[in-house]
Enzyme design. Structure first.
Site, short mmCIF file in Angstrom:
data_model
loop_
_atom_site.label_atom_id
_atom_site.label_comp_id
_atom_site.label_asym_id
_atom_site.label_seq_id
_atom_site.Cartn_x
_atom_site.Cartn_y
_atom_site.Cartn_z
CG HIS A 1 12.28 3.07 24.24
ND1 HIS A 1 11.75 2.63 23.59
CD2 HIS A 1 13.31 2.23 24.86
CE1 HIS A 1 12.07 1.28 23.38
NE2 HIS A 1 13.05 1.26 24.30
NE ARG B 1 26.88 2.36 -10.72
CZ ARG B 1 28.22 2.61 -10.85
NH1 ARG B 1 28.57 3.54 -9.96
NH2 ARG B 1 28.96 2.32 -11.85
CG HIS C 1 28.73 7.52 -4.82
ND1 HIS C 1 29.46 6.58 -4.62
CD2 HIS C 1 29.36 8.70 -4.95
CE1 HIS C 1 30.79 7.08 -5.34
NE2 HIS C 1 30.78 8.46 -5.41
CB CYS D 1 16.11 3.30 17.40
SG CYS D 1 16.95 2.58 16.05
C1 RB5 Z 1 15.14 -0.60 21.60
O1 RB5 Z 1 15.71 -1.50 22.77
C2 RB5 Z 1 15.82 -0.96 20.62
O2 RB5 Z 1 15.71 -2.24 19.95
C3 RB5 Z 1 15.64 0.12 19.28
O3 RB5 Z 1 15.83 1.25 19.86
C4 RB5 Z 1 16.41 -0.08 18.22
O4 RB5 Z 1 17.89 -0.19 18.42
C5 RB5 Z 1 16.08 -1.19 17.18
O5 RB5 Z 1 16.74 -1.38 16.15
#
Ligand code: RB5
Length: 146
Positions: A9, A137, A98, A65
């Site tokens: 979200h 590597r 890399h 995220c």
């Molecule tokens: C959600 O609030 C947030 O924790 C998620 O989107 C992310 O940033 C987590 O690493």
């Protein structure tokens, strides 16, 4: 290339912009969601995307995220996945040249749409350097490697 997307979200709006960008560039795209602001758990999407890349069903994955951090930590639990969280174009390029990063993680609360588009374009356009030391590597990243 075949590219699979996922977001929670905190990242679904930026994901939607990037799906359009990447489709428009001629890539084959699958979008695994989420597509609303309803609260979700980022590892659920990270694991769906990373498992498909690890299995070879997709060439690359892109995860969004809030920060990009949780997605990258979860995706990197998958053998063969080299996920990178990027908020600048230089790191995006280097992660390909890399490190042969195959999953890109972005934070919608960190980068704006314009910068994210530049990062994605650079990341998709860069190939790993054909260089023995970088290949050595990269092979050492996998814990099961000799
Ligand atoms: C959600 O609030 C947030 O924790 C998620 O989107 C992310 O940033 C987590 O690493």
């Amino acid at each position: 290339m075949k590219i699979v997307f996922g977001a929670d979200h905190g990242g679904y709006r930026l994901k939607a912009e990037l799906v359009s960008l990447v489709r428009g560039a001629g890539h084959e795209v699958e979008d695994l969601g989420t597509s609303t602001g309803e609260s979700t758990d980022y590892p659920d999407y990270a694991h769906q995307v990373a498992s498909r890349v690890a299995a070879g069903a997709f060439d690359r994955g892109i995860l969004v995220c809030g920060s990009g951090v949780g997605m990258s930590i979860a995706a990197n639990r998958h053998g063969g996945v080299r996920a990178v969280v990027c908020s600048d174009v230089y790191t995006a390029r280097m992660s390909r040249s890399h490190n042969d990063a195959n999953v890109l993680c972005l934070g919608e609360r960190v980068v704006g749409t314009g910068l994210a588009a530049e990062i994605v374009t650079a990341w998709l356009g860069e190939e790993p350097e054909a260089n023995e030391r970088h290949a050595r590597r990269r092979a050492k990243i996998e814990i099961s490697s000799p």
